[in-house]
Design a protein around this motif. Structure first.
Motif, PDB file in Angstrom:
ATOM      1  N   ILE A  13       0.841  -1.209   0.000  1.00 38.16           N
ATOM      2  CA  ILE A  13       0.000   0.000   0.000  1.00 38.16           C
ATOM      3  C   ILE A  13       0.871   1.253   0.000  1.00 38.16           C
ATOM      4  CG2 ILE A  13      -1.642   1.368   1.365  1.00 38.16           C
ATOM      5  CD1 ILE A  13      -2.820  -1.394   2.279  1.00 38.16           C
ATOM      6  N   ILE A  14       1.840   1.288   0.904  1.00 31.33           N
ATOM      7  CA  ILE A  14       2.762   2.426   0.958  1.00 31.33           C
ATOM      8  C   ILE A  14       3.559   2.505  -0.340  1.00 31.33           C
ATOM      9  CG2 ILE A  14       4.802   3.396   2.133  1.00 31.33           C
ATOM     10  CD1 ILE A  14       2.076   3.705   3.600  1.00 31.33           C
ATOM     11  N   GLY A  16       2.468   1.736  -3.225  1.00 35.79           N
ATOM     12  CA  GLY A  16       1.573   2.364  -4.199  1.00 35.79           C
ATOM     13  C   GLY A  16       1.576   3.879  -4.058  1.00 35.79           C
ATOM     14  N   ILE A  17       1.520   4.340  -2.820  1.00 40.26           N
ATOM     15  CA  ILE A  17       1.574   5.786  -2.565  1.00 40.26           C
ATOM     16  C   ILE A  17       2.911   6.359  -3.021  1.00 40.26           C
ATOM     17  CG2 ILE A  17       1.631   7.541  -0.725  1.00 40.26           C
ATOM     18  CD1 ILE A  17      -0.380   5.676   0.792  1.00 40.26           C
ATOM     19  N   ASN A  18       3.987   5.653  -2.689  1.00 36.35           N
ATOM     20  CA  ASN A  18       5.324   6.108  -3.088  1.00 36.35           C
ATOM     21  C   ASN A  18       5.484   6.093  -4.600  1.00 36.35           C
ATOM     22  OD1 ASN A  18       6.205   6.547  -0.469  1.00 36.35           O
ATOM     23  ND2 ASN A  18       6.947   4.467  -0.248  1.00 36.35           N
ATOM     24  N   THR A  19       4.921   5.082  -5.236  1.00 36.69           N
ATOM     25  CA  THR A  19       4.996   4.998  -6.694  1.00 36.69           C
ATOM     26  C   THR A  19       4.267   6.179  -7.327  1.00 36.69           C
ATOM     27  OG1 THR A  19       5.177   2.597  -6.614  1.00 36.69           O
ATOM     28  CG2 THR A  19       4.477   3.562  -8.705  1.00 36.69           C
ATOM     29  N   PHE A  20       3.098   6.518  -6.773  1.00 36.60           N
ATOM     30  CA  PHE A  20       2.364   7.677  -7.271  1.00 36.60           C
ATOM     31  C   PHE A  20       3.205   8.942  -7.110  1.00 36.60           C
ATOM     32  CE2 PHE A  20      -0.290  11.380  -6.513  1.00 36.60           C
ATOM     33  CZ  PHE A  20      -1.018  11.421  -7.699  1.00 36.60           C
ATOM     34  N   ASN A  21       3.799   9.132  -5.917  1.00 39.23           N
ATOM     35  CA  ASN A  21       4.653  10.304  -5.677  1.00 39.23           C
ATOM     36  C   ASN A  21       5.817  10.341  -6.658  1.00 39.23           C
ATOM     37  OD1 ASN A  21       3.117  11.128  -3.455  1.00 39.23           O
ATOM     38  ND2 ASN A  21       4.358   9.963  -2.021  1.00 39.23           N
ATOM     39  N   SER A  48      10.627  10.639  -3.483  1.00 35.69           N
ATOM     40  CA  SER A  48       9.768   9.568  -2.963  1.00 35.69           C
ATOM     41  C   SER A  48      10.466   8.777  -1.866  1.00 35.69           C
ATOM     42  CB  SER A  48       9.297   8.647  -4.086  1.00 35.69           C
ATOM     43  OG  SER A  48      10.365   7.918  -4.617  1.00 35.69           O
ATOM     44  N   SER A  52       8.889   7.900   1.642  1.00 36.50           N
ATOM     45  CA  SER A  52       8.828   6.465   1.926  1.00 36.50           C
ATOM     46  C   SER A  52       9.344   6.140   3.322  1.00 36.50           C
ATOM     47  CB  SER A  52       9.643   5.696   0.888  1.00 36.50           C
ATOM     48  OG  SER A  52       9.695   4.331   1.195  1.00 36.50           O
ATOM     49  N   LEU A  55       6.601   7.118   5.895  1.00 37.47           N
ATOM     50  CA  LEU A  55       5.408   6.277   5.774  1.00 37.47           C
ATOM     51  C   LEU A  55       5.690   4.841   6.223  1.00 37.47           C
ATOM     52  CD1 LEU A  55       3.852   7.518   2.409  1.00 37.47           C
ATOM     53  CD2 LEU A  55       3.056   7.975   4.742  1.00 37.47           C
TER      54      LEU A  55
END
Length: 129
Positions: A13-14, A16-21, A48, A52, A55
């Protein structure tokens, strides 16, 4: 084993957030500002990376972020950065895959090894002198 699987789910999940960033910064630099793909990749990775660390500390592994862990955290990303950079280069230069897609493909290749190394660094207790 259950704790590890829950951590891996949170890590994904994190991730995914990091990938988006990462991808947002990469596209900003590469597509909007016209930078070459590799400098865009490096800068986006660094941005990121910092997000990361925090998070993963608070959410994934539920540990207190410390300066010592922050200084060791880059070791967890050596595998990620090396594998993702290598695969970006190979995908773009040898397979002629669009440079807008390759960062996402490279993330999936590096994910399992990155989790193992990150877990070891984040959960290791600091030794008092």
């Amino acid at each position: 084993m259950r704790r590890t699987s829950q951590e891996f789910i949170r890590f994904v999940i994190i991730g995914g957030i990091n990938t988006f960033n990462y991808y947002a910064v990469y596209l900003l630099l590469h597509m909007l500002l016209g930078w070459l793909y590799m400098p865009s990749h490096v800068i986006a990775f660094l941005v990121s990376f910092i997000i990361s660390f925090f998070l993963n500390s608070y959410f994934t592994f539920k540990v207190k972020p410390t300066l010592a862990k922050f200084l060791k955290f880059p070791l967890s990303q050596v595998v990620n950065f090396t594998v993702s950079s290598l695969f970006m280069y190979v995908f773009i230069e040898y397979f002629q895959i669009n440079s807008m897609i390759t960062p996402i493909l490279a993330v999936f290749v590096a994910l399992p090894a990155t989790f193992v190394v990150t877990s070891k660094i984040m959960k290791k207790e600091s030794v008092s002198a």
